[in-house]
Design a protein around this motif. Structure first.
Motif, PDB file in Angstrom:
ATOM      1  N   ARG A   1       0.834  -1.196   0.000  1.00  0.00           N
ATOM      2  CA  ARG A   1       0.000   0.000   0.000  1.00  0.00           C
ATOM      3  C   ARG A   1       0.880   1.263   0.000  1.00  0.00           C
ATOM      4  NH1 ARG A   1      -2.867  -1.097   4.173  1.00  0.00           N
ATOM      5  NH2 ARG A   1      -4.745  -1.938   3.206  1.00  0.00           N
ATOM      6  N   LYS A   2       2.005   1.209   0.729  1.00  0.00           N
ATOM      7  CA  LYS A   2       2.900   2.375   0.779  1.00  0.00           C
ATOM      8  C   LYS A   2       3.444   2.722  -0.609  1.00  0.00           C
ATOM      9  CE  LYS A   2       4.931   2.731   5.396  1.00  0.00           C
ATOM     10  NZ  LYS A   2       6.161   2.475   6.191  1.00  0.00           N
ATOM     11  N   ILE A   3       3.916   1.676  -1.342  1.00  0.00           N
ATOM     12  CA  ILE A   3       4.468   1.914  -2.678  1.00  0.00           C
ATOM     13  C   ILE A   3       3.379   2.435  -3.613  1.00  0.00           C
ATOM     14  CG2 ILE A   3       5.532   0.813  -4.688  1.00  0.00           C
ATOM     15  CD1 ILE A   3       6.965  -1.082  -2.799  1.00  0.00           C
ATOM     16  N   GLY A   4       2.185   1.811  -3.512  1.00  0.00           N
ATOM     17  CA  GLY A   4       1.067   2.243  -4.350  1.00  0.00           C
ATOM     18  C   GLY A   4       0.706   3.694  -4.106  1.00  0.00           C
ATOM     19  N   ASP A   5       0.677   4.091  -2.810  1.00  0.00           N
ATOM     20  CA  ASP A   5       0.338   5.478  -2.465  1.00  0.00           C
ATOM     21  C   ASP A   5       1.395   6.452  -3.001  1.00  0.00           C
ATOM     22  OD1 ASP A   5      -1.875   4.497  -1.220  1.00  0.00           O
ATOM     23  OD2 ASP A   5      -1.142   4.761   0.834  1.00  0.00           O
ATOM     24  N   MET A   6       2.680   6.008  -2.961  1.00  0.00           N
ATOM     25  CA  MET A   6       3.754   6.857  -3.507  1.00  0.00           C
ATOM     26  C   MET A   6       3.560   7.079  -5.007  1.00  0.00           C
ATOM     27  SD  MET A   6       7.336   5.665  -1.775  1.00  0.00           S
ATOM     28  CE  MET A   6       7.720   6.041  -0.072  1.00  0.00           C
ATOM     29  N   LEU A   7       3.238   5.996  -5.717  1.00  0.00           N
ATOM     30  CA  LEU A   7       3.020   6.082  -7.167  1.00  0.00           C
ATOM     31  C   LEU A   7       1.880   7.040  -7.481  1.00  0.00           C
ATOM     32  CD1 LEU A   7       3.327   2.285  -8.062  1.00  0.00           C
ATOM     33  CD2 LEU A   7       4.894   4.083  -8.807  1.00  0.00           C
ATOM     34  N   ARG A   8       0.782   6.910  -6.747  1.00  0.00           N
ATOM     35  CA  ARG A   8      -0.394   7.757  -6.973  1.00  0.00           C
ATOM     36  C   ARG A   8      -0.075   9.228  -6.703  1.00  0.00           C
ATOM     37  NH1 ARG A   8      -4.410   6.539  -2.648  1.00  0.00           N
ATOM     38  NH2 ARG A   8      -2.988   7.952  -1.595  1.00  0.00           N
ATOM     39  N   ASP A   9       0.706   9.479  -5.627  1.00  0.00           N
ATOM     40  CA  ASP A   9       1.031  10.861  -5.260  1.00  0.00           C
ATOM     41  C   ASP A   9       2.044  11.502  -6.225  1.00  0.00           C
ATOM     42  OD1 ASP A   9      -0.681  10.488  -3.161  1.00  0.00           O
ATOM     43  OD2 ASP A   9       0.907  10.123  -1.670  1.00  0.00           O
ATOM     44  N   LYS A  10       2.933  10.657  -6.801  1.00  0.00           N
ATOM     45  CA  LYS A  10       3.973  11.172  -7.706  1.00  0.00           C
ATOM     46  C   LYS A  10       3.421  11.481  -9.102  1.00  0.00           C
ATOM     47  CE  LYS A  10       8.236   9.093  -5.854  1.00  0.00           C
ATOM     48  NZ  LYS A  10       9.232  10.135  -6.100  1.00  0.00           N
ATOM     49  N   ASP A  11       2.425  10.686  -9.579  1.00  0.00           N
ATOM     50  CA  ASP A  11       1.968  10.809 -10.974  1.00  0.00           C
ATOM     51  C   ASP A  11       0.444  10.787 -11.051  1.00  0.00           C
ATOM     52  OD1 ASP A  11       1.514  10.729 -13.661  1.00  0.00           O
ATOM     53  OD2 ASP A  11       2.741   8.949 -14.036  1.00  0.00           O
ATOM     54  N   PRO A  12      -0.210  11.930 -11.321  1.00  0.00           N
ATOM     55  CA  PRO A  12      -1.676  11.977 -11.395  1.00  0.00           C
ATOM     56  C   PRO A  12      -2.240  11.102 -12.517  1.00  0.00           C
ATOM     57  CG  PRO A  12      -0.730  14.184 -11.278  1.00  0.00           C
ATOM     58  CD  PRO A  12       0.405  13.256 -11.534  1.00  0.00           C
ATOM     59  N   ALA A  13      -1.395  10.742 -13.502  1.00  0.00           N
ATOM     60  CA  ALA A  13      -1.894   9.959 -14.639  1.00  0.00           C
ATOM     61  C   ALA A  13      -1.644   8.457 -14.467  1.00  0.00           C
ATOM     62  CB  ALA A  13      -1.236  10.449 -15.925  1.00  0.00           C
ATOM     63  N   VAL A  14      -1.169   8.040 -13.311  1.00  0.00           N
ATOM     64  CA  VAL A  14      -0.795   6.635 -13.138  1.00  0.00           C
ATOM     65  C   VAL A  14      -2.004   5.730 -12.923  1.00  0.00           C
ATOM     66  CG1 VAL A  14      -0.484   6.591 -10.617  1.00  0.00           C
ATOM     67  CG2 VAL A  14       0.924   5.125 -12.057  1.00  0.00           C
ATOM     68  N   VAL A  15      -1.936   4.526 -13.495  1.00  0.00           N
ATOM     69  CA  VAL A  15      -2.851   3.417 -13.161  1.00  0.00           C
ATOM     70  C   VAL A  15      -1.932   2.226 -12.877  1.00  0.00           C
ATOM     71  CG1 VAL A  15      -4.663   1.856 -13.928  1.00  0.00           C
ATOM     72  CG2 VAL A  15      -4.694   4.254 -14.658  1.00  0.00           C
TER      73      VAL A  15
ATOM     74  N   GLY B   1      -4.254   7.687 -10.185  1.00  0.00           N
ATOM     75  CA  GLY B   1      -4.022   9.099  -9.929  1.00  0.00           C
ATOM     76  C   GLY B   1      -5.272   9.911 -10.265  1.00  0.00           C
ATOM     77  N   LYS B   2      -5.262  11.202  -9.863  1.00  0.00           N
ATOM     78  CA  LYS B   2      -6.443  12.068 -10.067  1.00  0.00           C
ATOM     79  C   LYS B   2      -6.852  12.139 -11.542  1.00  0.00           C
ATOM     80  CE  LYS B   2      -5.843  15.105  -6.062  1.00  0.00           C
ATOM     81  NZ  LYS B   2      -5.525  16.478  -5.613  1.00  0.00           N
ATOM     82  N   GLN B   3      -5.850  12.246 -12.428  1.00  0.00           N
ATOM     83  CA  GLN B   3      -6.126  12.346 -13.863  1.00  0.00           C
ATOM     84  C   GLN B   3      -6.768  11.051 -14.380  1.00  0.00           C
ATOM     85  OE1 GLN B   3      -2.781  13.892 -16.091  1.00  0.00           O
ATOM     86  NE2 GLN B   3      -3.489  12.904 -17.978  1.00  0.00           N
ATOM     87  N   ALA B   4      -6.274   9.893 -13.854  1.00  0.00           N
ATOM     88  CA  ALA B   4      -6.809   8.593 -14.270  1.00  0.00           C
ATOM     89  C   ALA B   4      -8.265   8.447 -13.814  1.00  0.00           C
ATOM     90  CB  ALA B   4      -5.957   7.468 -13.714  1.00  0.00           C
ATOM     91  N   VAL B   5      -8.557   8.897 -12.580  1.00  0.00           N
ATOM     92  CA  VAL B   5      -9.926   8.809 -12.045  1.00  0.00           C
ATOM     93  C   VAL B   5     -10.852   9.682 -12.892  1.00  0.00           C
ATOM     94  CG1 VAL B   5     -11.423   9.305 -10.062  1.00  0.00           C
ATOM     95  CG2 VAL B   5      -9.166   8.255  -9.694  1.00  0.00           C
ATOM     96  N   SER B   6     -10.369  10.899 -13.252  1.00  0.00           N
ATOM     97  CA  SER B   6     -11.167  11.816 -14.087  1.00  0.00           C
ATOM     98  C   SER B   6     -11.437  11.221 -15.459  1.00  0.00           C
ATOM     99  CB  SER B   6     -10.438  13.156 -14.253  1.00  0.00           C
ATOM    100  OG  SER B   6     -10.275  13.767 -12.992  1.00  0.00           O
ATOM    101  N   ALA B   7     -10.480  10.392 -15.922  1.00  0.00           N
ATOM    102  CA  ALA B   7     -10.626   9.772 -17.243  1.00  0.00           C
ATOM    103  C   ALA B   7     -11.557   8.554 -17.217  1.00  0.00           C
ATOM    104  CB  ALA B   7      -9.257   9.369 -17.770  1.00  0.00           C
ATOM    105  N   GLY B   8     -12.050   8.184 -16.015  1.00  0.00           N
ATOM    106  CA  GLY B   8     -13.030   7.087 -15.927  1.00  0.00           C
ATOM    107  C   GLY B   8     -12.503   5.774 -15.392  1.00  0.00           C
ATOM    108  N   ILE B   9     -11.263   5.748 -14.926  1.00  0.00           N
ATOM    109  CA  ILE B   9     -10.704   4.500 -14.362  1.00  0.00           C
ATOM    110  C   ILE B   9     -10.907   4.523 -12.846  1.00  0.00           C
ATOM    111  CG2 ILE B   9      -8.703   2.988 -14.219  1.00  0.00           C
ATOM    112  CD1 ILE B   9      -9.674   3.486 -17.066  1.00  0.00           C
ATOM    113  N   ARG B  10     -11.550   3.462 -12.328  1.00  0.00           N
ATOM    114  CA  ARG B  10     -11.796   3.341 -10.879  1.00  0.00           C
ATOM    115  C   ARG B  10     -10.991   2.171 -10.323  1.00  0.00           C
ATOM    116  NH1 ARG B  10     -13.831   7.417 -12.139  1.00  0.00           N
ATOM    117  NH2 ARG B  10     -15.935   8.213 -11.766  1.00  0.00           N
ATOM    118  N   ALA B  11     -10.145   2.435  -9.316  1.00  0.00           N
ATOM    119  CA  ALA B  11      -9.303   1.385  -8.723  1.00  0.00           C
ATOM    120  C   ALA B  11     -10.152   0.238  -8.173  1.00  0.00           C
ATOM    121  CB  ALA B  11      -8.426   1.969  -7.620  1.00  0.00           C
TER     122      ALA B  11
END
Length: 427
Positions: free
Chosen positions: A339-353, A371-381
């Motif tokens: 979860r820590k690594i995943g959270d780092m990835l999400r915080d570093k890159d808004p476009a990450v999935v 990331g925020k951009q990925a969520v806006s684009a319609g991808i839900r974790a």
């Protein structure tokens, strides 16, 4: 089914006596004799052996005639006041009407007496510290061990336990004589002797007095002086029923043994930590501080390593319709680290999935982040993790930006991760 007069108990005055065998029972049948190797019951016309009653454990010992030896391992009393000596004939042969020599195991008797006399002192201590409402609700006295149940409405505090222990040990160190006297029941009550609630007493009762601190009606065996208790230590205190508490305690040799074991334990612990027993707590405190500091340094190093891994993963991510998609398996990693690594990835890159996985034996753990951009684009974790885990025979869920799940089939792990690119492309 045994007829005749009751057994005369002579064990208050002596641990040895001679008596006649009135009856022998083996295999549940009344017999005329008992042979070597047989287990059975001997009934005597007089005995120094104390039968189990009043919470006091029975005496052990031997019954002999010449080379014939019966080893006694239990003594009970029947309704006709006959003493039943249970045991085994280890050598020779004994018959009804034989006159035998009875000998009580003196060390066991003395250890039981230490416990029983200390129980009277404990009862006095409880009334002194907690109040007159305290009454005995049951007790068990075995060699150097006390189990005492009593009426009381709340848990006993550490301060009260300390006061109870001090009261008993003060009475031990005072060396009060333990005196027994037969008197009328009315006379005993007027003298202030404590009776057990609900117990039936005859016209004549046995009163056991210990100095000024204790006077109780009791048929058990006792020391002749409280000093012979040695010392008293409470092991535990707790509830056994509504309004009934239980104290377990040890005296005499059991207490000495515990003290020696504790001393050895402290000495060994001090030696292992390369310090002296008196400095043990200081060394333990220092070790805890050192461990905490080391743990913090390790966490800082781990965070740096994770950040480095996150940068490496992002560098290798695939471009899918403007999003950065990555999947990886991180070996046998704990869910919290994943979860820590995943959270780092999400915080570093808004476009990450990203879908991260770890395998422990047959168990797979997944963590998906968007990331925020990925969520806006319609991808839900949460939706992505459900798709991935289903392929490995598992399930999962979570929020749009972070979701956890599990799988059961490691052989399907690669297939599961392979669908992530297509999922992002389609959604």
């Amino acid at each position: 089914g045994l007829d005749g007069t009751p057994t005369q108990f002579t064990g208050y005055a002596s641990l040895e006596d001679t008596g006649k065998i009135l009856a022998i029972v083996t295999d549940g049948e009344i017999c005329s004799s008992i042979r070597e190797g047989e287990e059975g019951i001997l009934v005597l016309d007089r005995t120094p052996f104390y039968a189990e009653m009043g919470g006091q454990a029975p005496d052990f010992g031997t019954i002999r005639l010449g080379d014939s030896v019966f080893q006694v391992n239990n003594v009970q009393k029947d309704k006709a006041d006959k003493y039943l000596h249970y045991g085994k004939l280890v050598s020779g042969r004994l018959s009804v009407e034989d006159t035998v020599a009875s000998s009580v195991d003196s060390e066991r008797r003395q250890a039981i007496c230490r416990a029983h006399s200390a129980t009277h002192l404990l009862q006095a201590a409880l009334q002194h510290v907690l109040g007159d409402h305290v009454h005995q609700a049951g007790s068990l006295n075995t060699p150097d061990h006390i189990r005492f149940d009593f009426t009381h409405f709340s848990a006993i505090t550490e301060e009260e336990l300390q006061a109870i222990t001090e009261f008993v040990n003060d009475a031990v160190l005072s060396g009060y004589p333990v005196e027994t006297k037969i008197m009328g029941i009315q006379e005993a009550k007027e003298a202030g002797a404590m009776a057990l609630f609900g117990e039936k007493y005859g016209d004549q009762v046995r009163v056991v007095t210990m100095g000024e601190v204790s006077m109780e009606l009791c048929g058990g065996t006792h020391l002749d002086n409280t000093a012979k208790v040695g010392s008293f230590c409470i092991l535990s205190e707790g509830s056994v029923a509504s309004g009934v508490r239980r104290i377990e305690a040890i005296v005499g040799k059991e207490n000495l043994k515990l003290a020696a074991e504790n001393t050895r334990l402290i000495r060994d612990a001090a030696a292992a930590l390369k310090t002296s027993p008196s400095e043990l707590l200081t060394r333990l405190d220092q070790n805890q501080r050192d461990f905490k500091a080391m743990h913090q340094r390790m966490e800082q190093m781990q965070s740096k390593l994770m950040a480095s891994d996150a940068d490496r993963f992002l560098y290798a991510a695939k471009q899918v319709k403007g999003l950065h998609v990555l999947t990886t398996t991180l070996g046998a990693m704990e869910a919290a680290e994943l979860r820590k690594i995943g959270d780092m990835l999400r915080d570093k890159d808004p476009a990450v999935v990203a879908v991260l996985s770890s395998v422990n034996g047959e168990k797979i753990t997944f963590h998906a982040v968007c990331g925020k951009q990925a969520v806006s684009a319609g991808i839900r974790a949460g939706d992505l993790i459900k798709t991935v885990t289903a392929i490995t025979g598992g399930s999962g869920g979570g929020k749009p930006d972070s979701a956890m799940g599990g799988g059961k089939d490691p052989l399907m792990l690669d297939n599961a991760l392979a669908v992530v690119d297509n999922y992002v492309s389609e959604h």
